[in-house]
Each structure stands twice: as C-alpha cells, then as structure tokens.
Write a protein that holds these residues in place. Sequence first.
Motif, mmCIF file in Angstrom:
data_model
loop_
_atom_site.group_PDB
_atom_site.id
_atom_site.type_symbol
_atom_site.label_atom_id
_atom_site.label_comp_id
_atom_site.label_asym_id
_atom_site.label_seq_id
_atom_site.Cartn_x
_atom_site.Cartn_y
_atom_site.Cartn_z
ATOM 1 N N HIS A 164 -6.506 -3.541 2.499
ATOM 2 C CA HIS A 164 -5.385 -4.207 1.493
ATOM 3 C C HIS A 164 -4.143 -4.884 1.343
ATOM 4 O O HIS A 164 -3.546 -4.270 1.873
ATOM 5 C CB HIS A 164 -5.760 -2.688 0.354
ATOM 6 C CG HIS A 164 -6.820 -2.140 0.431
ATOM 7 N ND1 HIS A 164 -6.520 -0.613 0.349
ATOM 8 C CD2 HIS A 164 -8.261 -2.622 0.163
ATOM 9 C CE1 HIS A 164 -8.085 -0.211 0.443
ATOM 10 N NE2 HIS A 164 -8.738 -1.381 -0.379
ATOM 11 N N GLU A 167 -0.678 -3.821 1.009
ATOM 12 C CA GLU A 167 -0.029 -2.969 1.383
ATOM 13 C C GLU A 167 0.260 -3.320 3.010
ATOM 14 O O GLU A 167 0.178 -2.947 3.933
ATOM 15 C CB GLU A 167 -1.758 -1.987 1.737
ATOM 16 C CG GLU A 167 -1.683 -1.188 0.541
ATOM 17 C CD GLU A 167 -3.259 -0.691 0.636
ATOM 18 O OE1 GLU A 167 -4.036 -0.597 -0.621
ATOM 19 O OE2 GLU A 167 -4.009 -0.179 1.241
ATOM 20 N N ARG A 215 -5.254 -6.293 -3.311
ATOM 21 C CA ARG A 215 -6.302 -5.831 -3.471
ATOM 22 C C ARG A 215 -7.702 -6.520 -2.367
ATOM 23 O O ARG A 215 -8.337 -5.272 -1.506
ATOM 24 C CB ARG A 215 -6.883 -4.354 -4.108
ATOM 25 C CG ARG A 215 -7.395 -2.979 -3.675
ATOM 26 C CD ARG A 215 -7.376 -2.200 -4.820
ATOM 27 N NE ARG A 215 -8.469 -0.966 -4.307
ATOM 28 C CZ ARG A 215 -8.441 -0.240 -3.220
ATOM 29 N NH1 ARG A 215 -7.243 0.431 -3.254
ATOM 30 N NH2 ARG A 215 -9.120 0.850 -3.578
ATOM 31 N N HIS A 257 -3.389 1.812 5.910
ATOM 32 C CA HIS A 257 -3.065 1.787 4.625
ATOM 33 C C HIS A 257 -2.103 2.131 3.674
ATOM 34 O O HIS A 257 -1.112 2.482 4.336
ATOM 35 C CB HIS A 257 -4.144 2.457 3.374
ATOM 36 C CG HIS A 257 -5.600 1.515 4.155
ATOM 37 N ND1 HIS A 257 -6.096 0.702 3.352
ATOM 38 C CD2 HIS A 257 -6.715 1.520 5.062
ATOM 39 C CE1 HIS A 257 -7.537 -0.019 3.363
ATOM 40 N NE2 HIS A 257 -7.956 1.014 4.054
ATOM 41 N N GLY A 258 -1.626 1.397 2.564
ATOM 42 C CA GLY A 258 -0.302 2.194 1.825
ATOM 43 C C GLY A 258 -1.391 3.217 0.215
ATOM 44 O O GLY A 258 -2.377 2.275 -0.066
#
Length: 372
Positions: A164, A167, A215, A257-258
């Motif tokens: 993503h 992130e 994303r 990820h975030g």
Amino acid sequence: MSISINAAFDSGNIDLTMIEGDRVDLTIRADHLSEFYQWFHFRVAGAKGRTLTFRILNAGNAAYAFGWPGYRTRVSTDRAHWRLAPTDYADGVLSFTHSFDSDVAWFAYFAPYSMERHQDLIARMAAMPGVQHRELGTTLDGQAIDCLTLGTGPKQVWLYARQHPGESMAEWWMEGALEKLTDPSDVQARALRDKATFHIVPNMNPDGSRRGHLRTNAAGVNLNREWHAPTPERSPEVLCVRNAMDETGVDFAMDVHGDEAIPANFLAGFEGIPSWTDAQGEKYYAYGRALAANTPLFQTERGYEKAKPGRANLSMSTNQLAERFGAVAMTLEMPFKDHDPSPDPEYGWSPDRCKALAHACLDTLAGFVDGL
Ligand code: ZN
C-alpha cells in the motif's frame, strides 16, 4: 506575492479548490482507476509571514475516514524533519494550520518516502559487502521491483513493504532494517546473517508510490488482495515476488504496513488459514510477545480482530504465505497517528522511530530464528 500550491512531483497528491484570504481549500485525488484516497503530499510557496488554514474538503469520504479523529498532519520546511501540525477533523473536513516562517513548506499525510530516495537506498545497499541485488520484475509503469539478498544461513526470511504505497512508514522501516542488517559491527545482525538468508523487497508498489496513491498500483489494484492468483495484467508486482518466494521457500515473513486508525504498533497473523496448527500459530504469538518485551515501541493489546477458523482471506500475503509455505508470517502495522504507549508530541510516529522499531524487530528475530 500570491500563494501557490503544487503537487507535481514524486508522490505528490492534492487538487486546489479555492484560496480565499488565509484559507486554502483542497481535495485529495483518488488513486487512478480506483476510489481509494487518503494520502496527500503537496508544497506551499508564497506564504512567508502568514498563518494559513488548510481544509481538505473531501476527507469525510476518504478510504478510512474513521482514522482522521486524533490524526495530525505532518509539515516540513527542509523535507528531512516532519513535525506535527495542529489538526482538526469535523463535519467531514480535515483542517490544519501553519504559520509560515519560510518561503516554502511541504505537507503530507506521513513523512514521504519518494522513489528517488528508494533509488538511493538501493544504490547504497547494493554496494554493501555480501549484498546481492536483483530485479524480480517490472511494474505496469515499467519500474523495477528491487530485491536485496544477504546472509548465508538456511532459514529463508522474506521482508517486504509498501504494498500500500501511501503507507510510507513501511519503507522507513525497511531503511532501518537494511541499515542494521548491513552493519558489520552489529552482533545480532551478524548472527542473523549466519543463521538466515534475507530476501528484502523495500517497495512492492513503486507505481502507486510515485503516483501519490494510497492503496493501489497503476491499474487501481490493491496488491494485498492478489496473492492467491496474481496476474501479469493486474498485479505483476505480486506475481514476480511470489514466484521468487516459490524458488526459495519461506520460513519467516513480515509484510510491513501502516494503519490509519489504531494509535499503536501491532502485528496481524494468519488465523483462519485452512492448514492452521496451534504449533505454527504459537510461533507467531511468541514472536509478538518477545518483541513487546524487547521495546516500548511495540504492544500486543491493540490490533485487528482475528479471522475465525477456516475464514482466512488467502488473497492477502500473510495468509497466503503461512498456508503456502507453512511460514511464520505476519503483517506489521505502524500508525499514521502515534504509538500512544510511548508518544512523541513533536513528531508523532516518525521515520526515526520506524527505524528503531525495525531494529527491535530484527533483534527479536535473532533470538527466535533457530526455532523456526
Ligand atoms: Zn496497508
């Protein structure tokens, strides 16, 4: 002098709606061929000496609007230090203010990690002793999927990030991980390199990163829903990485990820895969407990709900790798907000702390890798 707003650069994303007095109204552009949006990154010139209020008018329809309360925008005048700006969210509008003591300032959802910085990272790491670089494939925009391999041990460890692209904390984590693993004086890193072979993909989604997406890739595809059946047309990024994994096998995998909403670092596992065993699952839980014991930058109380038995989504990488290889696979989530158990009121969750967490993750893995 008039104010100018510009996002025509690597990972830029904003549209100007209107400037009226000291108020600047903006909207975030959706990912190409997708409805996802939340990442923004732009610069403002011509406002020295003024205090401006920025309003993101379409924040309420962003992908994770529930993440805005408690969030604070990052602002920088040197593009190295990203401080928190006073930020509010109300009635679907995200607003933040900044008093300009510089000619130009940059604003972003999180400290950006540009594709130019990615190139610099690859150059620096590929030149280190014992590191091999290879391109696993190319994206739909023609960018390379870079993989760095180091270590000589039998355990196969895959670290990959930024499926993503918005992130960006994920690639700051990667920079920290690579710096530690290539540090000749680091005892834990040396042990890890003896016991394992690391395969590291610092950026799974270069197209989304450069385009300023939240994303998805250049085709509007969420790469972390492609791992069961990646294709050259939709998800060449996943296809080439998964093919490389099929060649090596995978003992341990971390997908970085975030998370928009939860103000803490946490892990998500692979509960619900068809081949779940408590023994494989316990290794994942044990890693999380050990990491929490190792650093105040990690905790195990807050996180996502676990999938019910047999209900894992195998299109997600962590589940796919746990099922496909019997790997101890996990998703690491870092906050856009802050790690509330040890907050930083000036910077929030920051690049430096992403790197510190990466170091702790590897120190923890060093005490763990023998048991994989
Ligand atoms: Zn993500």
